[in-house]
Design a protein around this motif. Structure first.
Motif, PDB file in Angstrom:
ATOM      1  N   GLN A  44     -36.535  13.148 -13.052  1.00 40.33           N
ATOM      2  CA  GLN A  44     -35.312  13.893 -12.751  1.00 40.33           C
ATOM      3  C   GLN A  44     -35.459  15.388 -12.999  1.00 40.33           C
ATOM      4  O   GLN A  44     -34.643  16.178 -12.556  1.00 40.33           O
ATOM      5  N   HIS A  86     -39.046   5.142 -17.390  1.00 48.95           N
ATOM      6  CA  HIS A  86     -37.663   5.576 -17.138  1.00 48.95           C
ATOM      7  C   HIS A  86     -37.432   5.651 -15.622  1.00 48.95           C
ATOM      8  O   HIS A  86     -37.489   6.713 -15.022  1.00 48.95           O
ATOM      9  N   PHE A  87     -37.213   4.525 -14.992  1.00 43.33           N
ATOM     10  CA  PHE A  87     -36.886   4.449 -13.550  1.00 43.33           C
ATOM     11  C   PHE A  87     -37.979   5.089 -12.683  1.00 43.33           C
ATOM     12  O   PHE A  87     -37.663   5.680 -11.650  1.00 43.33           O
ATOM     13  N   ASN A 132     -36.347   2.289 -20.307  1.00 44.92           N
ATOM     14  CA  ASN A 132     -35.031   2.924 -20.316  1.00 44.92           C
ATOM     15  C   ASN A 132     -33.962   1.992 -19.741  1.00 44.92           C
ATOM     16  O   ASN A 132     -34.146   1.410 -18.668  1.00 44.92           O
ATOM     17  N   TYR A 135     -21.908   6.631 -22.079  1.00 44.12           N
ATOM     18  CA  TYR A 135     -21.154   7.553 -21.217  1.00 44.12           C
ATOM     19  C   TYR A 135     -19.695   7.153 -21.072  1.00 44.12           C
ATOM     20  O   TYR A 135     -18.827   7.990 -20.922  1.00 44.12           O
ATOM     21  N   TRP A 187     -16.345   7.988 -13.859  1.00 42.54           N
ATOM     22  CA  TRP A 187     -16.811   7.454 -15.145  1.00 42.54           C
ATOM     23  C   TRP A 187     -15.703   7.665 -16.179  1.00 42.54           C
ATOM     24  O   TRP A 187     -15.304   8.807 -16.443  1.00 42.54           O
ATOM     25  N   TRP A 201     -27.382  14.151 -23.010  1.00 41.46           N
ATOM     26  CA  TRP A 201     -27.959  14.156 -21.657  1.00 41.46           C
ATOM     27  C   TRP A 201     -27.248  15.219 -20.869  1.00 41.46           C
ATOM     28  O   TRP A 201     -26.024  15.193 -20.823  1.00 41.46           O
ATOM     29  N   SER A 214     -28.203   8.300 -10.344  1.00 42.40           N
ATOM     30  CA  SER A 214     -27.475   7.368  -9.484  1.00 42.40           C
ATOM     31  C   SER A 214     -27.211   7.949  -8.104  1.00 42.40           C
ATOM     32  O   SER A 214     -27.247   7.222  -7.118  1.00 42.40           O
ATOM     33  N   THR A 215     -26.957   9.253  -8.020  1.00 44.05           N
ATOM     34  CA  THR A 215     -26.573   9.820  -6.716  1.00 44.05           C
ATOM     35  C   THR A 215     -27.626  10.739  -6.106  1.00 44.05           C
ATOM     36  O   THR A 215     -27.504  11.113  -4.945  1.00 44.05           O
ATOM     37  N   TYR A 252     -25.153  18.311 -15.960  1.00 43.33           N
ATOM     38  CA  TYR A 252     -24.946  17.919 -17.359  1.00 43.33           C
ATOM     39  C   TYR A 252     -25.335  19.025 -18.334  1.00 43.33           C
ATOM     40  O   TYR A 252     -25.061  18.950 -19.515  1.00 43.33           O
TER      41      TYR A 252
HETATM   42  C1  BG6 Z   1     -28.537   6.979 -17.489  1.00 44.62           C
HETATM   43  C2  BG6 Z   1     -29.964   7.206 -17.140  1.00 44.62           C
HETATM   44  O1  BG6 Z   1     -28.119   5.873 -16.797  1.00 44.62           O
HETATM   45  O2  BG6 Z   1     -27.574   7.886 -17.110  1.00 44.62           O
HETATM   46  C3  BG6 Z   1     -30.300   8.611 -16.695  1.00 44.62           C
HETATM   47  O3  BG6 Z   1     -30.835   6.813 -18.174  1.00 44.62           O
HETATM   48  C4  BG6 Z   1     -29.163   9.148 -15.868  1.00 44.62           C
HETATM   49  O4  BG6 Z   1     -31.523   8.590 -16.019  1.00 44.62           O
HETATM   50  C5  BG6 Z   1     -27.920   9.198 -16.734  1.00 44.62           C
HETATM   51  O5  BG6 Z   1     -29.427  10.397 -15.312  1.00 44.62           O
HETATM   52  C6  BG6 Z   1     -26.712   9.802 -16.042  1.00 44.62           C
HETATM   53  O6  BG6 Z   1     -26.524   9.194 -14.806  1.00 44.62           O
HETATM   54  P1  BG6 Z   1     -26.427  10.032 -13.486  1.00 44.62           P
HETATM   55  O7  BG6 Z   1     -26.401   9.036 -12.422  1.00 44.62           O
HETATM   56  O8  BG6 Z   1     -25.191  10.836 -13.593  1.00 44.62           O
HETATM   57  O9  BG6 Z   1     -27.646  10.898 -13.438  1.00 44.62           O
END
Ligand code: BG6
Length: 476
Positions: free
Chosen positions: A17, A131-132, A176, A313, A347, A421, A430-431, A438
């Motif tokens: 990322q 991690h993905f 992860n 989150y 969220w 994060w 996710s998107t 962030y």
């Molecule tokens: C977690 C992951 O699910 O959430 C991260 O470990 C991810 O990789 C983070 O970036 C936030 O999610 P998103 O989809 O907003 O990037």
């Protein structure tokens, strides 16, 4: 009272990322490299393409270009007073395909330099192994973690990293958010390492099989890591979104509890070294004939983790359904919790839920906790003078950190650290958006991939610096 003196304040990212440099330094293609950009405004989901197709927008290819900016970025984290920095090692920098006999020296050297740069400022690197970002070749050629052969590829990758960085990294995590795949949707299955199920296959069965191989791979890695350096702290990493009953109707309470079991049994396996009884009963009821051997069960019992790392989150709520007599969690839909507000991505914001979640873990598992992700994805506005006044981010993080401090002070929970994060703007997992931000550090780049990649400090940068400097006391 208060947080421990050596509390690990910091931030977290993942290689795919933030790094970019997707085809530099001998790196192979990862599954993140074949995921296109989505968009929250038009509700366009990410797509997974069959290889890298020219003309498609793959946001992870360049990401925030940390591969070339890491010195500048680590200096910014140091300026905020970071004690630690969590990132992942991109598997495909070390083993570009997965099954090579020897690792890629150039990839190993990049992380040597990155970890040295962290240590220069007294920042402790914390590393996630997967991690993905599984190698795309492993997904295509072997079918990902639905294939037992991939256990060995992961353990070899982990062992090479443990040996190489044994004097530079103490805190590790294996997979992860391993439990994301408990929602057996195709997106999660790909991210977690089980490549798409074939037409007509039972997605849930595919998920349990590949999750089992991942759990065995994790346990073998824990054993290998402890043999290489007994001081290593090797954790699991769980996506924790507590699930509340929609009402106090007993069936709703039971539905929420069964849903929690379904999503979080991964923690039982990682920490207690065994599956809970309900899992085996479920396999029987569903007629799943999985490849789980006696030897595997012994490995799980021996390779238990040293701590639970988790992301937090949001929370969810669930309502019982008469059509679901077995309280099968995969048959529920989440229901909106009207007591909570939500972010622009839907969220649900719930700082109290963090305290609930930490108590839930602490009551069940006798190992320390570490919050390794918590943050607020939002659209930021750059003012004419270049500032970003992200008070919403300060409010979100401040409320969650207060809740975290209550867990330590009032509930006596053993907490190692907090890595929010993500301290620098990066690509959303996710998107695939850059505009879901962030960071405390703004990165000049938009969803279309345009921008100079220049870094600038947001208002929250100065706020977090104060939080760290006072060990959280300024929030009281
Ligand atoms: C977690 C992951 O699910 O959430 C991260 O470990 C991810 O990789 C983070 O970036 C936030 O999610 P998103 O989809 O907003 O990037």
């Amino acid at each position: 009272m208060g947080l421990r003196k050596d509390f690990m304040w910091g931030g977290a990212v993942a290689a795919h990322q933030i790094e970019g440099g997707w085809n530099e330094g001998g790196k192979g293609i990862s599954i993140a490299d074949v995921m296109t950009a989505g968009d929250n405004v038009t509700k366009t989901p990410r797509r997974i393409t069959d290889g890298v197709i020219p003309g498609e927008n793959y946001p992870n290819h360049e990401a925030s270009d940390f591969y070339h900016h890491y010195k500048e970025d680590i200096a910014l984290l140091a300026e905020m007073g970071f004690k630690c920095f969590r990132t992942s090692i991109a598997w495909t920098r070390i083993f570009p395909k997965c099954d090579e006999a020897e690792p890629n020296e150039e990839g190993l050297k990049f992380y040597d330099e990155l970890f040295d740069e962290c240590h220069k400022y007294g920042i402790e690197p914390i590393v996630t192994l997967s991690h993905f970002e599984m190698p795309y070749y492993m997904a295509k050629h072997y079918g990902g973690f639905r294939n037992r052969a991939c256990i060995d590829f992961f353990v070899k990758f982990a062992t090479v990293c443990f040996e190489r960085y044994k004097d530079k990294v103490k805190y590790w995590m294996t997979f992860n958010e391993i439990n994301n795949q408990a929602d057996p949707n195709p997106h999660h299955l790909v991210q977690e390492g089980a490549i798409l199920a074939e037409e007509g296959e039972d997605l849930e069965q595919v998920m349990y099989q590949s999750a089992h191989y991942e759990l065995v791979a994790s346990a073998l890695a824990v054993k290998a890591g402890h043999a290489i350096n007994p001081d290593f702290m090797i954790g699991c990493m769980i996506a924790m979104c507590p699930i509340y009953p929609y009402s106090c109707k007993p069936v709703d309470v039971l539905a929420a509890e069964k849903f929690m079991q379904g999503k979080y049994f991964f923690t039982d396996v990682h920490v207690k070294g065994k599956y809970p009884n309900w899992v085996m009963r479920k396999f029987e009821r569903k007629g799943y004939n999985l490849d789980i051997t006696e030897e595997d069960l012994a490995i799980l019992a021996e390779g238990t983790v040293d701590y639970i790392a988790f992301s937090y989150y949001m929370s969810y709520a669930v309502e019982a359904k008469e059509t679901n007599p077995h309280y099968d969690y995969t048959e529920y839909d989440y229901v909106r919790n009207h007591f909570l507000k939500a972010s622009d991505w839907g969220w649900q914001i719930d700082a109290t839920g963090l305290r609930y979640a930490m108590n839930w873990f602490a009551d069940r598992f006798d190992v320390p906790l570490m919050i390794v992700e918590n943050g607020f994805g939002a659209y930021d506005k750059v003012e004419d003078d270049g500032t970003v006044n992200d008070d919403y981010r300060v409010e979100y993080l401040g409320n969650h950190i207060k809740s975290m401090i209550e867990c330590v002070e009032e509930d006596g929970i053993d907490l190692l650290g907090y890595t929010m994060w993500a301290p620098i703007d990066i690509v959303s997992a996710s998107t695939g958006e850059m505009d879901k931000r962030y960071g405390f550090v703004y990165v000049d780049k938009n969803n279309a991939g345009e921008g100079t990649l220049a870094r600038s400090k947001k208002k929250s940068f100065y706020w977090y610096k104060e939080v760290i400097a006072t060990n959280g006391e300024c929030l009281k």
